[in-house]
Write an enzyme that holds these catalytic residues in place. Structure first.
Site, PDB file in Angstrom:
ATOM      1  N   ARG A   3       0.884  -1.181   0.000  1.00 39.14           N
ATOM      2  CA  ARG A   3       0.000   0.000   0.000  1.00 39.14           C
ATOM      3  C   ARG A   3       0.910   1.216   0.000  1.00 39.14           C
ATOM      4  NH1 ARG A   3      -5.191   1.371   3.711  1.00 39.14           N
ATOM      5  NH2 ARG A   3      -6.002  -0.108   2.194  1.00 39.14           N
ATOM      6  N   HIS A  28      -7.608   0.827  -5.999  1.00 38.95           N
ATOM      7  CA  HIS A  28      -7.775  -0.070  -4.851  1.00 38.95           C
ATOM      8  C   HIS A  28      -8.424  -1.365  -5.362  1.00 38.95           C
ATOM      9  CE1 HIS A  28      -7.783  -1.470  -0.901  1.00 38.95           C
ATOM     10  NE2 HIS A  28      -8.640  -0.669  -0.309  1.00 38.95           N
ATOM     11  N   GLN A  68     -10.086  -4.141  -3.054  1.00 42.72           N
ATOM     12  CA  GLN A  68     -11.405  -3.780  -2.522  1.00 42.72           C
ATOM     13  C   GLN A  68     -12.493  -4.110  -3.540  1.00 42.72           C
ATOM     14  OE1 GLN A  68     -12.217  -2.178   0.690  1.00 42.72           O
ATOM     15  NE2 GLN A  68     -14.182  -2.966  -0.012  1.00 42.72           N
TER      16      GLN A  68
END
Ligand code: CP
Ligand code: NVA
Length: 309
Positions: free
Chosen positions: A102, A129, A132
């Site tokens: 990240r 992302h 997700q």
């Protein structure tokens, strides 16, 4: 495919495989059955931004599969003292079987992947992302039994979540409406890519500044924070600019009665969403958060090629 650094690394079949593998892995956890195909496996988990869900779900996921995760942050490693990411990539590749990162720029993840001999997973950048979105698609599939043709309204900031969602929705043939204030649209690169993919899959991609147009008859209403990590100094300006994009009872009246409310979390109640919606009957945010665990385990298994589709 060696890495998962962008939603663009996926395609429809890949997403379908992740969904079925996630369902299998979730059932194992629910039944309390151990499934540890990765005995001796190791992963480096680099976090240059804060995290609750992503960090814990990756650490626990690697452990549940039989492996071990090594958490690294900027302060406690040489990354904080400027060791180049390409050097870090080559060193870590000699110790571990997978690198999860990240960080801020997408370029940094791509450079890490280029120099790494082991698979690299993007655990959030300023631009994307994708982990997700895998969990989100799995969650919708669990509740609705399908993805194709569903209408998703993404309301708020055209940020990393929105960029990755554009691509995911395009691959699976959804109708994806992004309603953002003017000047806060998702990046043109992802919009163009999503439209290209949509031509082949029958997906529909619409950008609008009208939240009601997006939410009208939607199956899913999705939002995210108005100021992402790294944009803290813009937070108060954004609070004023984004108020018309708040997901509240008035807005969700336009959605289908059985719409799902989704949010990647963390949520700011009173800003992008109100308490009544996030705690309401249509909210699936806790299931969505849980599914990070199952879908990331599926992703790891697919990347390290221990499981065939
Ligand atoms: N949704 C999400 O990625 O949460 P964290 O920032 O807590 O990891
Ligand atoms: N857009 C948010 C997502 C947090 C999971 C951020 O980047 O901070």
């Amino acid at each position: 495919m060696k890495d998962f650094v962008s939603m663009l690394n996926a395609d429809r079949l890949f997403i379908e495989n992740i969904i079925s593998l996630s369902a299998f892995l979730k059932e194992k956890v629910k039944k309390g059955e151990l499934y540890r195909p990765l005995d001796g496996f190791t992963a480096a988990l680099i976090f240059e931004k804060p995290s609750t869900r992503t960090r814990v779900s990756f650490e626990v996921g690697v452990y549940q599969l039989g492996g071990h995760g090594v958490y690294m942050d900027t302060k406690g490693s040489q990354l904080g003292r400027g060791e180049p990411i390409k050097d870090t990539a080559r060193v870590l590749s000699r110790y571990v079987d997978l690198i999860v990162i990240r960080t801020f720029s997408q370029k940094r993840v791509e450079e890490l992947a280029l120099y790494s001999d082991v698979p690299v997973i993007n655990a959030l950048t300023d631009e994307e992302h994708p982990c997700q979105v895998l969990a989100d698609l799995f969650t919708i599939w669990e509740y609705k039994g399908r993805l194709e043709g569903l209408k998703v309204a993404y309301v708020g900031d055209g940020n990393n979540m929105c960029n990755s969602w554009l691509i995911g929705a395009a691959y699976v043939g959804m109708e994806f409406y992004a309603a953002t204030p003017k000047g806060y649209e998702p990046l043109p690169f992802y919009v163009e890519k999503a439209k290209e993919i949509a031509e082949k899959t029958g997906a529909k991609i619409v950008l609008t500044n009208d939240p009601v147009e997006a939410v009208r008859e939607a199956d899913v209403v999705y939002t995210d924070v108005w100021a992402s990590m790294g944009q803290e100094e813009e937070a108060s300006k954004r609070r004023e600019l984004f108020m018309d994009y708040q997901v509240n009872q008035e807005l969700v009246k336009h959605a289908k009665p059985d719409y799902l409310f989704m949010h990647c979390l963390p949520a700011h109640r009173g800003e992008e969403v109100v308490e009544e919606v996030i705690e309401g009957n249509n909210s699936v945010v806790w299931e969505q958060a849980e599914n990070r665990l199952h879908t990331q385990k599926a992703l790891i298994l697919k990347l390290v090629r221990k499981v065939k589709p």
